[in-house]
Write a protein that holds these residues in place. Sequence first.
Motif, mmCIF file in Angstrom:
data_model
loop_
_atom_site.group_PDB
_atom_site.id
_atom_site.type_symbol
_atom_site.label_atom_id
_atom_site.label_comp_id
_atom_site.label_asym_id
_atom_site.label_seq_id
_atom_site.Cartn_x
_atom_site.Cartn_y
_atom_site.Cartn_z
ATOM 1 N N LEU A 1 0.852 -1.166 -0.069
ATOM 2 C CA LEU A 1 -0.111 0.071 -0.028
ATOM 3 C C LEU A 1 0.858 1.226 -0.104
ATOM 4 C CD1 LEU A 1 -2.714 -1.101 2.528
ATOM 5 C CD2 LEU A 1 -2.873 -0.998 -0.169
ATOM 6 N N ASP A 2 2.203 1.071 -0.230
ATOM 7 C CA ASP A 2 2.725 2.398 -0.444
ATOM 8 C C ASP A 2 2.872 3.065 -1.939
ATOM 9 O OD1 ASP A 2 3.918 2.573 1.958
ATOM 10 O OD2 ASP A 2 5.645 1.455 1.708
ATOM 11 N N GLN A 3 2.313 2.253 -2.747
ATOM 12 C CA GLN A 3 2.181 2.652 -4.297
ATOM 13 C C GLN A 3 0.876 3.767 -4.063
ATOM 14 O OE1 GLN A 3 0.755 -0.212 -6.892
ATOM 15 N NE2 GLN A 3 0.140 -1.513 -4.856
ATOM 16 N N ALA A 4 0.978 4.624 -5.368
ATOM 17 C CA ALA A 4 -0.217 5.545 -5.416
ATOM 18 C C ALA A 4 -1.504 4.669 -5.605
ATOM 19 C CB ALA A 4 -0.004 6.221 -6.718
ATOM 20 N N ILE A 5 -2.444 5.236 -4.982
ATOM 21 C CA ILE A 5 -3.763 4.465 -4.934
ATOM 22 C C ILE A 5 -4.643 5.577 -5.511
ATOM 23 C CG2 ILE A 5 -5.849 3.524 -3.647
ATOM 24 C CD1 ILE A 5 -3.595 2.730 -1.422
ATOM 25 N N THR A 6 -5.177 5.394 -6.727
ATOM 26 C CA THR A 6 -5.867 6.234 -7.455
ATOM 27 C C THR A 6 -7.578 5.741 -7.257
ATOM 28 O OG1 THR A 6 -5.351 5.051 -9.554
ATOM 29 C CG2 THR A 6 -3.981 7.072 -8.950
ATOM 30 N N THR B 1 -7.517 1.897 -11.663
ATOM 31 C CA THR B 1 -6.118 1.393 -12.128
ATOM 32 C C THR B 1 -5.901 2.197 -13.240
ATOM 33 O OG1 THR B 1 -6.616 -0.621 -10.788
ATOM 34 C CG2 THR B 1 -4.795 -0.453 -12.240
ATOM 35 N N PRO B 2 -4.788 2.715 -13.549
ATOM 36 C CA PRO B 2 -4.413 3.208 -14.944
ATOM 37 C C PRO B 2 -4.232 2.113 -15.873
ATOM 38 C CG PRO B 2 -3.194 4.318 -13.123
ATOM 39 C CD PRO B 2 -3.885 3.136 -12.292
ATOM 40 N N LYS B 3 -4.619 2.433 -17.088
ATOM 41 C CA LYS B 3 -4.423 1.379 -18.047
ATOM 42 C C LYS B 3 -3.167 1.638 -18.779
ATOM 43 C CE LYS B 3 -8.199 -0.582 -16.688
ATOM 44 N NZ LYS B 3 -8.172 -2.080 -15.814
ATOM 45 N N ASN B 4 -2.261 2.337 -18.503
ATOM 46 C CA ASN B 4 -1.059 2.640 -19.171
ATOM 47 C C ASN B 4 -0.274 1.484 -19.195
ATOM 48 O OD1 ASN B 4 1.088 3.677 -20.562
ATOM 49 N ND2 ASN B 4 1.512 5.136 -18.732
ATOM 50 N N PRO B 5 -0.077 0.753 -20.512
ATOM 51 C CA PRO B 5 1.031 -0.319 -20.832
ATOM 52 C C PRO B 5 2.361 0.031 -20.167
ATOM 53 C CG PRO B 5 0.586 0.622 -22.935
ATOM 54 C CD PRO B 5 -0.607 1.351 -21.698
ATOM 55 N N PHE B 6 2.714 1.101 -20.054
ATOM 56 C CA PHE B 6 4.019 1.887 -19.673
ATOM 57 C C PHE B 6 4.106 2.226 -18.422
ATOM 58 C CE2 PHE B 6 3.200 2.903 -24.273
ATOM 59 C CZ PHE B 6 4.327 2.385 -24.759
ATOM 60 N N LYS C 1 5.826 4.596 -10.881
ATOM 61 C CA LYS C 1 4.849 3.836 -11.437
ATOM 62 C C LYS C 1 3.312 4.369 -11.345
ATOM 63 C CE LYS C 1 7.623 -0.393 -10.750
ATOM 64 N NZ LYS C 1 7.568 -1.556 -10.450
ATOM 65 N N ASP C 2 2.641 3.853 -12.012
ATOM 66 C CA ASP C 2 1.216 4.364 -12.165
ATOM 67 C C ASP C 2 0.468 3.905 -10.720
ATOM 68 O OD1 ASP C 2 1.300 5.861 -14.383
ATOM 69 O OD2 ASP C 2 0.838 4.325 -15.668
ATOM 70 N N GLY C 3 0.520 2.843 -10.065
ATOM 71 C CA GLY C 3 -0.019 2.664 -9.005
ATOM 72 C C GLY C 3 -1.494 1.666 -9.259
ATOM 73 N N ILE C 4 -2.377 1.671 -8.225
ATOM 74 C CA ILE C 4 -3.464 0.753 -8.178
ATOM 75 C C ILE C 4 -4.552 1.506 -7.893
ATOM 76 C CG2 ILE C 4 -3.236 0.423 -5.729
ATOM 77 C CD1 ILE C 4 -4.334 -2.462 -6.576
ATOM 78 N N TYR D 1 -17.701 4.517 -16.244
ATOM 79 C CA TYR D 1 -17.510 5.694 -17.247
ATOM 80 C C TYR D 1 -16.770 6.349 -16.590
ATOM 81 C CZ TYR D 1 -21.546 3.351 -19.842
ATOM 82 O OH TYR D 1 -22.252 2.644 -20.638
ATOM 83 N N PRO D 2 -16.216 7.558 -17.251
ATOM 84 C CA PRO D 2 -15.976 7.341 -18.659
ATOM 85 C C PRO D 2 -15.097 6.200 -19.039
ATOM 86 C CG PRO D 2 -14.877 9.414 -17.933
ATOM 87 C CD PRO D 2 -15.409 8.820 -16.820
ATOM 88 N N ASP D 3 -14.918 6.031 -20.327
ATOM 89 C CA ASP D 3 -13.816 5.001 -20.814
ATOM 90 C C ASP D 3 -12.445 5.538 -20.387
ATOM 91 O OD1 ASP D 3 -15.903 3.278 -21.692
ATOM 92 O OD2 ASP D 3 -15.763 4.241 -23.711
ATOM 93 N N VAL D 4 -11.531 4.757 -19.887
ATOM 94 C CA VAL D 4 -10.134 4.980 -19.703
ATOM 95 C C VAL D 4 -9.791 5.593 -21.151
ATOM 96 C CG1 VAL D 4 -8.030 4.181 -19.011
ATOM 97 C CG2 VAL D 4 -10.092 3.696 -17.770
ATOM 98 N N ILE D 5 -8.767 6.700 -21.058
ATOM 99 C CA ILE D 5 -8.218 7.017 -22.219
ATOM 100 C C ILE D 5 -7.276 6.036 -22.712
ATOM 101 C CG2 ILE D 5 -6.623 9.040 -23.125
ATOM 102 C CD1 ILE D 5 -7.919 10.928 -21.111
#
Length: 588
Positions: A55-60, A63-68, A79-82, A531-535
């Motif tokens: 739980l030290d990662q960013a909690i948004t 969950t970001p859908k960024n493959p990078f 990192k993008d987090g969870i 919604y909305p769809d993740v970019i």
Amino acid sequence: MRDFFKYLFASMLGFFLSMVLIGVICFFIIVGLIASVDTDKNVVVNNNSVLFLNLDQAITERTPKNPFGNLPIVGGEEKDGIGLNDLLKSLQKAKTDDNIKCIYLNVSSPNAGFATMREIRNALIDFKKSHKKIIAYSEVYTQGAYYLASVADEIYLNPEGALEFKGFSSELTFFKGTLEKLGIEAQVIRVGNYKSAVEPFILDKMSDYNRKQVTAYVGGLYNTFLTDIAQSRDILKDSLYTIADNYKIREPQDALNYKMVDGLKYKDEILDKLRKLSGRKKDEVIRAVSINDYLKNNTDSGSSKNKVAVIYANGDITGGEGSDNQIGSERISRAIRKARLDDDIKAIVLRVNSPGGSALASDVIWREIVLSKKVKPVMASFGDVAASGGYYIACAADSIFVQPNTITGSIGVFGIIPNFQNLMTNKLGITFDGVKTGKYADIMATNRPMTEGEKFIIQNELNRIYSGFVSRVAEGRKKSKAYIDSVGGGHVWIGTDAVQIGLADRIGSFNDAIKAAAKKANLKDYKIVEYPDVIDPLKSLLQESTDRVKTYYTKQELGENYYLYQQMKKVVASSGIQARMPFEAVIK
């Protein structure tokens, strides 16, 4: 001839560098495609597995859908987090998953607000109903980390580690002196004595009004913090207050003596305990699955034709499309409209985590909620903060759910028009001249002070917008305008107080709001759509990559001062009349 070869060489060098850049971009696209394919794969969970909850990662919110997102950028490991949505689903799934034997909770300095942390705590409390244990271990616990860890069956601290438990302090940063040195005047017009978002630019300390409200909501946050820990650890709340007030946890043994932790152990001792809990022998490797991998199995959203739409409104409110971390009025209002017009969607939940922003953009989103409420149930769930414009967009909902430590309210508006004349003319030697066809043709100009006539016009416009804001809240909350004005004026409230004064309906979780929406729509079987769809991550690849690298290096250069940079940048980017909560206080 010499010039010919010089230009030829320059052209060849430019072509070479361009090809290298294109190659790098193509490489990242290929890696991203591979990563995105891998992300879609389910994860096999072996028998007798330990769920590793970092739980030290960013909690948004999502969950970001960024493959990078999980690829290290140059020089760092950002990192993008969870997403909270997947985190809650995963804990619910793990509760009944026979392959998951226990949870190993690792947290030192969580990257989340207190309301978000309370959502997670409550989900962990629910997980414990399965009689599976939660073991927490860390070398260092900040106060937020301990708040999360306190729900565990057993809490362990490194023998040479540290546990922070000292009470809350709130710090605001003021820029008045800086602006004066630069020769910049912040011309402020506002409605509401408590609308203190402008104070950092016109004062050098908190006003009495702001001190009163900050004291109230920081005290409220602290009360929830102590109450929850007291219940989980079976320690009297007054005892916890005394421990913090006298700074009694000064070394690891103190934490053990005051029963804040259950033992002082090294990592290898914790691993032995986890082996035992998961049915593994002492010389066997622990079968563990991280929460980030485990959430990939969250694919079952139900098969019912009936749906409940969850619409995420996260970040500052602005006009246009916005992003996954910014509420664009066009994008969010379009998502609400889509949910309203879909006959299979029987109810809507608006999930808000926003300090506000553009008053106009807030009104555009509010209108879509009003229209939706006429044809299907609409519930609002507030996260860490839903203030000013963040409250505006949700005030028309049938019911509003908050956590006790949600920050909300801040019903008020303001405008800041900077005057750069002194900076430009007296310090830089720059002057301005021109012509205009009307007395107010250059109203809002930033190269001179406002006239009394301009102040009058802008103040009347703010009064009109504030009156509309109050009217919309009064209509949505079924209160008189006079009453809403009495609790408005920019005043910030915590969730428990918001319920008492009628700005919210009940203390409840995100899932409570979803269940209430389904119940009001008479649904027993339903699936959730978001919604909305993740970019599309590949669509915004170049911008994302540039922003990530820029953010990383800016943080490296500024260190702890990055927060100040963010605040100044936010103010500079703000345009038009704002419905924004008072300048964010840093809770330490």
